[in-house]
Design a protein around this motif. Sequence first.
Motif: not given
Length: 134
Positions: A68, A70-71, A73, A120, A122
Amino acid sequence: MKEGVLTDRQREVLRYRKAGLTQQQIADIIQTSKANICTIEKSAMENVRRARETLDFFYSLDARHICTIEKGSDLLEASKKIYAEAEKIGIKVRYDNIQLMNRIREEIPEKNKSRFVREKIEVYLKNDGDLYFE
């Protein structure tokens, strides 16, 4: 006749738009209002988006979730994470760093801006090294 997820009218409008015509020009050709063309085009694009999401889901069934992102990144760091996770399971990602970042930008533009992740993500990896994102 409706084929796939688009009506004949939606296909017609999208073809005209792809050819560079304005909504008003299309409205004049098919003798309807510009507002109607706007509605048809918007519905068509929503149908295309939903079809794309369905296909992504279908293709991801053969893939495994590897990480994942993440927000917040950075996409450059995200690509390093993707390569590292793929290496752990012995699969070589089929894209170089630039191609990978471009795929993320193009396939899920709503989840990233510039080099940063807004929502985020996936990441799924197939055995052939192809990636899918949700």
